[in-house]
Design an enzyme around this catalytic site. Structure first.
Site, PDB file in Angstrom:
ATOM      1  N   SER A  88       0.854  -1.188   0.000  1.00 18.09           N
ATOM      2  CA  SER A  88       0.000   0.000   0.000  1.00 18.09           C
ATOM      3  C   SER A  88       0.890   1.238   0.000  1.00 18.09           C
ATOM      4  O   SER A  88       1.751   1.370  -0.875  1.00 18.09           O
ATOM      5  CB  SER A  88      -0.951  -0.026   1.200  1.00 18.09           C
ATOM      6  OG  SER A  88      -1.890   1.026   1.112  1.00 18.09           O
ATOM      7  N   THR A  89       0.754   2.125   0.971  1.00 20.13           N
ATOM      8  CA  THR A  89       1.502   3.382   0.972  1.00 20.13           C
ATOM      9  C   THR A  89       3.006   3.136   0.897  1.00 20.13           C
ATOM     10  O   THR A  89       3.557   2.397   1.701  1.00 20.13           O
ATOM     11  CB  THR A  89       1.191   4.184   2.246  1.00 20.13           C
ATOM     12  OG1 THR A  89      -0.222   4.314   2.368  1.00 20.13           O
ATOM     13  CG2 THR A  89       1.826   5.555   2.189  1.00 20.13           C
TER      14      THR A  89
ATOM     15  N   HIS B 217      -2.602  -0.963  -3.502  1.00 21.40           N
ATOM     16  CA  HIS B 217      -3.732  -0.053  -3.316  1.00 21.40           C
ATOM     17  C   HIS B 217      -3.504   1.204  -4.154  1.00 21.40           C
ATOM     18  O   HIS B 217      -2.507   1.896  -3.976  1.00 21.40           O
ATOM     19  CB  HIS B 217      -3.873   0.336  -1.844  1.00 21.40           C
ATOM     20  CG  HIS B 217      -4.159  -0.828  -0.942  1.00 21.40           C
ATOM     21  ND1 HIS B 217      -3.885  -0.802   0.408  1.00 21.40           N
ATOM     22  CD2 HIS B 217      -4.688  -2.051  -1.190  1.00 21.40           C
ATOM     23  CE1 HIS B 217      -4.246  -1.961   0.952  1.00 21.40           C
ATOM     24  NE2 HIS B 217      -4.727  -2.730   0.005  1.00 21.40           N
TER      25      HIS B 217
ATOM     26  N   ASP C 177      -4.254  -4.896   6.047  1.00 26.31           N
ATOM     27  CA  ASP C 177      -4.670  -5.676   4.885  1.00 26.31           C
ATOM     28  C   ASP C 177      -3.542  -6.613   4.459  1.00 26.31           C
ATOM     29  O   ASP C 177      -2.412  -6.184   4.250  1.00 26.31           O
ATOM     30  CB  ASP C 177      -5.043  -4.739   3.726  1.00 26.31           C
ATOM     31  CG  ASP C 177      -5.588  -5.492   2.524  1.00 26.31           C
ATOM     32  OD1 ASP C 177      -6.181  -6.570   2.723  1.00 26.31           O
ATOM     33  OD2 ASP C 177      -5.413  -5.005   1.390  1.00 26.31           O
TER      34      ASP C 177
ATOM     35  N   MET D  30      -0.172   1.115   5.395  1.00 22.96           N
ATOM     36  CA  MET D  30      -0.895   1.381   6.630  1.00 22.96           C
ATOM     37  C   MET D  30      -1.947   0.302   6.861  1.00 22.96           C
ATOM     38  O   MET D  30      -2.513  -0.239   5.919  1.00 22.96           O
ATOM     39  CB  MET D  30      -1.572   2.748   6.550  1.00 22.96           C
ATOM     40  CG  MET D  30      -2.248   3.195   7.828  1.00 22.96           C
ATOM     41  SD  MET D  30      -1.041   3.564   9.110  1.00 22.96           S
ATOM     42  CE  MET D  30      -2.100   4.204  10.387  1.00 22.96           C
TER      43      MET D  30
END
Length: 347
Positions: A166-167, A192, A288, A285
């Protein structure tokens, strides 16, 4: 990292007064966000950052004069500050992420999307205030050597690899992928990302890496030398058809708060894959992918987690590690070596 009760001070940088007003009026409503000022270009931004000392900067990518990308390359190495990009559907977003921006949000293309845009932007701002700033690396003295091919070992034809991030993951995943050979076992990547960007991201990986990389389509078959990027706003799962494995890319409910979800991918692999598999969880973050990775490990998968020092946000890999889902941790520049060592040991 800011205390939870402290407001995040934000500087908004955009040459469009309409966009500035939308952002300022929208994010100011949140109780944990304080807009301390705005800038109309990067020169103005440098002066305002020095004067106002914001915690986070939101910035357009394309502006008159110096672009947001050039600003990041010049400014972040000596003045590390979290930057969240606000961009239209533009391939240059990935250049800005490579230059050290923490994350990005797609600007709404219609007024009906303003509320959703502000909601996501606030989330990204709060997250950015906790992120580890990673300025663009200095240019390498020599390009990476071409990764050595794994060769025709039959067992590697049956291995499947899942990777979730993700991030901070767009660049961390690239760091892994560009060190892997053209004949890597079939891979599925969940990153993401807003709609419209996953196809461009897959094209970027395909251009910079040795294997074929493309955005996944429903029914695509997995095989060696191919990595599929889950399309934004679809859940991507692995499906077994006899001895073959394909992907399903379908709309549906969010899983662990995301669509695509790393958990959805990893859980599907744990449930249906009957050949050797590897799961990799990287910067991001939340949690997930953690439960899905644990399920994969419980079904015999070799699992790798990105370490804290190299993660922009040590959330997803931390939770996975803490629940026992991770066999080994490594930096994003070492994950490829760990993976290749494991694959070569299967010969």
């Amino acid at each position: 990292m800011l205390p939870n009760d402290k407001k995040v001070r934000v500087l908004v940088v955009d040459d469009s007064s309409m966009a500035r007003n939308l952002i300022i009026n929208g994010i100011s409503v949140h109780p944990r966000v304080e807009v301390v000022g705005f800038a109309i270009n990067t020169l103005d931004a440098k002066q305002k950052i020095a004067q106002l000392q914001p915690d986070v900067v939101t910035m357009d990518v394309e502006m008159p004069g110096q672009s947001g990308i050039d600003f990041l390359k010049e400014y972040l190495p000596t003045h590390p500050i979290p930057v969240v990009l606000c961009s239209s559907l533009n391939l240059r977003v990935f250049d800005a992420l490579a230059a050290g921006a923490v994350d990005f949000v797609r600007k709404p293309f219609a007024t009906g999307g303003n509320d959703a845009f502000i909601t996501v932007l606030v989330q990204k701002i709060l997250l950015a205030s906790t992120a580890r700033i990673r300025p663009a690396p200095a240019a390498a003295s020599a390009p990476l050597a071409a990764p050595q091919l794994l060769g025709g070992t039959p067992i590697l034809n049956n291995v499947l690899i899942g990777l979730g991030a993700s991030t901070g993951g767009t660049e961390a995943t690239l760091e892994v992928m560009k060190r892997l050979p053209a004949d890597i076992p079939g891979m599925v990547i969940v990153q993401h990302m807003p709609p419209g960007f996953t196809g461009m991201y897959a094209e970027r990986l395909n251009r910079l890496c040795k294997m074929e990389v493309r955005e996944a389509k429903n029914g695509d078959e997995l095989h060696r030398g191919l990595a599929l990027v889950a399309p934004a706003d679809f859940q991507c799962r692995v499906v077994r058809i006899g001895s073959r494995y394909t992907v399903s890319c379908t709309p549906g409910e969010k899983v662990s708060g995301h669509r695509p979800s790393v958990d959805a991918l990893f859980q599907s692999m744990a449930e249906v894959v009957r050949t050797p598999m590897v799961g990799i969880i990287m910067t991001g973050m939340g949690q997930d992918g953690a439960a899905g990775l644990l399920a994969m490990r419980q079904h015999g998968a070799y699992t790798i987690g990105q370490d804290k020092a190299s993660s922009v946000v040590y959330g997803m890999p931390m939770v996975a590690h803490d629940i026992g889902a991770v066999c080994i941790q490594a930096s994003c520049t070492r994950i490829s070596d760990v993976l290749l060592s494991h694959l070569k040991g299967m010969r």
